[in-house]
Design a protein around this motif. Sequence first.
Motif, PDB file in Angstrom:
ATOM      1  N   UNK A 177       4.383 -10.389   1.524  1.00  0.00           N
ATOM      2  CA  UNK A 177       3.393  -9.856   0.583  1.00  0.00           C
ATOM      3  C   UNK A 177       4.084  -9.284  -0.661  1.00  0.00           C
ATOM      4  N   UNK A 178       5.194  -8.613  -0.462  1.00  0.00           N
ATOM      5  CA  UNK A 178       5.941  -8.057  -1.591  1.00  0.00           C
ATOM      6  C   UNK A 178       6.467  -9.158  -2.499  1.00  0.00           C
ATOM      7  N   UNK A 179       6.779 -10.316  -1.906  1.00  0.00           N
ATOM      8  CA  UNK A 179       7.263 -11.467  -2.688  1.00  0.00           C
ATOM      9  C   UNK A 179       6.120 -12.359  -3.175  1.00  0.00           C
ATOM     10  N   UNK A 180       4.876 -11.874  -3.063  1.00  0.00           N
ATOM     11  CA  UNK A 180       3.681 -12.586  -3.510  1.00  0.00           C
ATOM     12  C   UNK A 180       3.471 -13.901  -2.758  1.00  0.00           C
ATOM     13  N   UNK A 181       3.841 -13.916  -1.484  1.00  0.00           N
ATOM     14  CA  UNK A 181       3.551 -15.034  -0.597  1.00  0.00           C
ATOM     15  C   UNK A 181       2.404 -14.640   0.320  1.00  0.00           C
ATOM     16  N   UNK A 182       1.519 -15.592   0.645  1.00  0.00           N
ATOM     17  CA  UNK A 182       0.390 -15.306   1.514  1.00  0.00           C
ATOM     18  C   UNK A 182       0.851 -15.341   2.971  1.00  0.00           C
ATOM     19  N   UNK A 183       0.836 -14.213   3.670  1.00  0.00           N
ATOM     20  CA  UNK A 183       1.287 -14.199   5.076  1.00  0.00           C
ATOM     21  C   UNK A 183       0.435 -15.075   5.984  1.00  0.00           C
TER      22      UNK A 183
ATOM     23  N   UNK B 270       0.828  -1.213   0.000  1.00  0.00           N
ATOM     24  CA  UNK B 270       0.000   0.000   0.000  1.00  0.00           C
ATOM     25  C   UNK B 270       0.855   1.252   0.000  1.00  0.00           C
ATOM     26  N   UNK B 271       0.278   2.346  -0.468  1.00  0.00           N
ATOM     27  CA  UNK B 271       1.004   3.604  -0.562  1.00  0.00           C
ATOM     28  C   UNK B 271       1.498   4.041   0.816  1.00  0.00           C
ATOM     29  N   UNK B 272       2.753   4.436   0.872  1.00  0.00           N
ATOM     30  CA  UNK B 272       3.335   4.918   2.115  1.00  0.00           C
ATOM     31  C   UNK B 272       3.830   3.827   3.045  1.00  0.00           C
ATOM     32  N   UNK B 273       3.727   2.570   2.624  1.00  0.00           N
ATOM     33  CA  UNK B 273       4.153   1.445   3.462  1.00  0.00           C
ATOM     34  C   UNK B 273       5.531   0.959   3.037  1.00  0.00           C
ATOM     35  N   UNK B 274       6.402   0.758   3.998  1.00  0.00           N
ATOM     36  CA  UNK B 274       7.753   0.265   3.725  1.00  0.00           C
ATOM     37  C   UNK B 274       7.998  -1.020   4.501  1.00  0.00           C
TER      38      UNK B 274
END
Length: 499
Positions: free
Chosen positions: A457-463, A375-379
Amino acid sequence: MVEALDNPTADSLEKRSSLTLGGDTKEEPEPENRLPIYTISDDKGSSSTLDMVSLNSATTSATVNGDLENNKVPDDDIQRPKKEEKWWSTLIQVAVPFFIAGIGTIGAGLVLGHVQEWDVFKNVSAIFVLVPSLSGLKGNLDMCLASRLSTQANLGKMTSVKEITTMVVGNISLVQVQAIVAAIIVAVFAIAVNAIIDQEFSINNALLLTSAAVFTATTTCFVLDFVLVSVILISHNFKMNPDNVATPLAASIGDVVSITVLSITASYLYKVLDDNIWLPCVIIGLYLLILPVWIYVVLHNIYTKPVLTTGWTPVISALFISGLGGMILDQAVDNFSGFVVFQPIVNGIGGNLVSVQASRISTMLHRGSLPGILPEGTRVWDWPWRVLFYGTQTSKIARMLLALAFTGQIVFMFAADYMYQKTITIGVAFGFAYVICSTVQVMVLLYIAHIIVHQMWKCQMDPDNSAIPYLTSLGDLLGSIFLGLAFFILALVGQEYEK
């Protein structure tokens, strides 16, 4: 003719995204670092734009009918953003199951403090290595189930009896498969570690530990999973967030049950093993025979088939991480009085709270973003202050969980001491050291949860399937290390906890 966006992923997104109706297409550039905006237009020239919050979740397909009334996407195809929970509502929903689960962690510590005098615990020391790993396995499997079903409930998928039944049957079957396989692995790990440390190996003890581990894991998971499903359905029907309710119960309520069942099963097998060596062999054999049946059910269930092939790495890795905590317990039980009473409390509360945060972050990502896009603004990597106190979308919940950890550990510390000693014996030095080590453990876990969940999530894995096993096993390891360090320092200054 309708062209629908089916199961979008990050790889399929371009800098210009479009959705076509009636042959006309409008395209809008996607701003840098923002979620794609979809423009829906028809041959009459009217159009609508929707971002990811308005479209269905990434795990389902967005279906658009050809004859849309007023050129709008049907209500069923729109994932409407929910109102933000009030802080007091979240606090009540988290605090009630938190303190209920806290009673379970106290019970687990008291049970472990009692059964350590049994013959099986005195003569089969590998069982102390097995306890944290098996409790961690039980909690991991149940919390992953609770997190998956809570996410589906929050996304509005648990509406029909047929869908609910399919989800429940598939998930419980999946947990049984994971419990059988992982329990055998964790038993082998405990046996190997003990053989290396003690320089001896007993086939009878190996059969005892393996059969007791498999029986405990499968039985407790099967029974308590139905309890969790009921909690999720009831909380969802009463407009409560299942993430706040189910995961705390799953994190700790099973500890006392699993330790009790393991202790009773191992003690019984230890007494009859010399004359009935066939009994543990039959137990192991029966579970191996039923394993293909559970696998068949999982493979024919759309909700759990992907998890069966991709969900093993975190579960197995978590077993070995928790096993390291078991090695610390095995060494500390002979050197520090009372360690076995407080260790399940510290580990259970840490896993309890971090599972709530991980489940909530995962639900937020499922609801408002696509796999691979934050999401926007999330690091992923952010300053601890922002993650834990102020500056991110989930920092408010992190503050609340830290306050619960601080308050709860004080209550549980005195309660466990009184129930174990029949009087209050906690001194200032021990109380200070205990609260500091347990609070620091929760702070570290919450920060790691932020990193792990967003990176997955960034690596397209389901947390929902991968994050919680790592977090709870790290909770076991860090809790054992910090508590052991506290006991060691207290011993150096002559402030030991003594019975």
